[in-house]
Design an enzyme around this catalytic site. Structure first.
Site, mmCIF file in Angstrom:
data_model
loop_
_atom_site.group_PDB
_atom_site.id
_atom_site.type_symbol
_atom_site.label_atom_id
_atom_site.label_comp_id
_atom_site.label_asym_id
_atom_site.label_seq_id
_atom_site.Cartn_x
_atom_site.Cartn_y
_atom_site.Cartn_z
ATOM 1 C CB SER A 144 -0.895 0.015 1.246
ATOM 2 O OG SER A 144 -1.557 1.258 1.396
ATOM 3 C CE1 TYR A 155 -4.165 -2.113 5.173
ATOM 4 C CE2 TYR A 155 -3.175 -0.120 4.298
ATOM 5 C CZ TYR A 155 -3.839 -1.303 4.097
ATOM 6 O OH TYR A 155 -4.177 -1.698 2.820
ATOM 7 C CE LYS A 159 -1.552 -3.889 3.233
ATOM 8 N NZ LYS A 159 -1.814 -5.176 2.551
#
Length: 279
Positions: A144, A155, A159
């Site tokens: 991402s 998150y 990633k």
């Protein structure tokens, strides 16, 4: 990999969002596709839709955070089609609190298990199969832009790990003279339902950290709805596989954010964020 017709692809997180976009794109290119997801009703609905369109597809329910599930996925793919030429480690979830230290250990265990260990399990299980086949093969790992920009919280941590792992495996394959290649997909906002990841949160991780007081689920859903279409992302991925292109960045309106962070590294500056002006 220029010739993809009749090749076999395995996609995790394939029931919806980017995974479904990949599956639709690959099927349209004449590939045979194994769709896998933890959300079984959506998985079987997507599989039925693709079959109705004439696609050669197979469904396997799996939780990628569980190594045994990924092993069973590989066995099912080989049992159905006899080979695997493309693996898309795409399954992902979003969770965590702000500030990040309010996130619970259950938050960390869940998101690391799916987003990072899911990719680890995919590589450890499928890459030896691809190497043994001694044919052109390709792995696509979904990271991402959150892994390339400042302030991605839990998150972004997962990633960034996917990005580093992908770079490492690509170099190891090239240095070893082996045929498989790797791409890392780093999208921005895409029309997916990742804002509602909690719908698939396992019961074994009940302790969820609090959402910020100003968190607005409706606004988050709307932001993703206005993002790129999954089929558009699927097209980017297909082209990257054909070209054996490693970095797949689909949202160049965030290039300044990546450049800003890189400049801070080189200048030894303390981290700051640019304001979000679009995308």
């Amino acid at each position: 990999m220029e010739h993809l017709r009749h090749k076999v692809a395995v996609i995790t997180g394939a029931a919806s969002g980017i995974g479904r976009g990949m599956a639709e794109t690959f099927a349209e290119a004449g590939m045979r596709v194994v769709l896998s997801d933890v959300e079984e009703p959506a998985l079987h609905a997507t599989t039925a839709t693709l079959r109705d369109s004439g696609a050669d597809v197979h469904a396997v329910a799996a939780d990628v955070s569980q190594a045994g599930d990924v092993t069973a996925l590989a066995e099912a793919a080989l049992g159905a089609y006899g080979a695997v030429h493309v693996l898309c480690n795409n399954a992902g979830v979003h969770t965590g609190s702000r500030p990040s230290w309010d996130s619970t250990l259950d938050d960390w265990a869940w998101i690391l298990g799916v987003n990072l260990m899911g990719v680890v399990h995919g590589i450890r299980t499928f890459l030896p199969i691809m190497i043994e086949q001694d044919e052109d093969a390709h792995i696509v790992n979904t990271a991402s832009l959150a892994g390339l920009m400042t302030g991605g919280s839990l998150y972004g941590v997962t990633k960034a790990g996917v990005l580093t792992l992908s770079e490492t495996v690509q170099l190891e394959l090239v240095d070893g003279g082996l045929k498989p290649r790797v791409s890392v997909l780093c999208p921005g906002l895409v029309d997916t339902n990742i804002a509602d990841s909690h719908r698939n949160r396992p019961a074994r991780f009940p302790d969820a950290g609090p959402f910020p007081a100003d968190w607005d689920f409706d606004a988050a859903r709307k932001a993703f709805e206005l993002g790129a279409s999954p089929r558009t992302i699927g097209g980017h991925v297909l082209q990257a596989i054909r070209e054996q292109r490693f970095y797949v960045l689909t949202h160049h309106d965030f290039d300044d954010h990546i450049r800003h962070r890189t400049t801070q590294f080189l200048n030894g500056d303390n981290p700051t964020r640019l304001p979000f002006t679009g995308g």
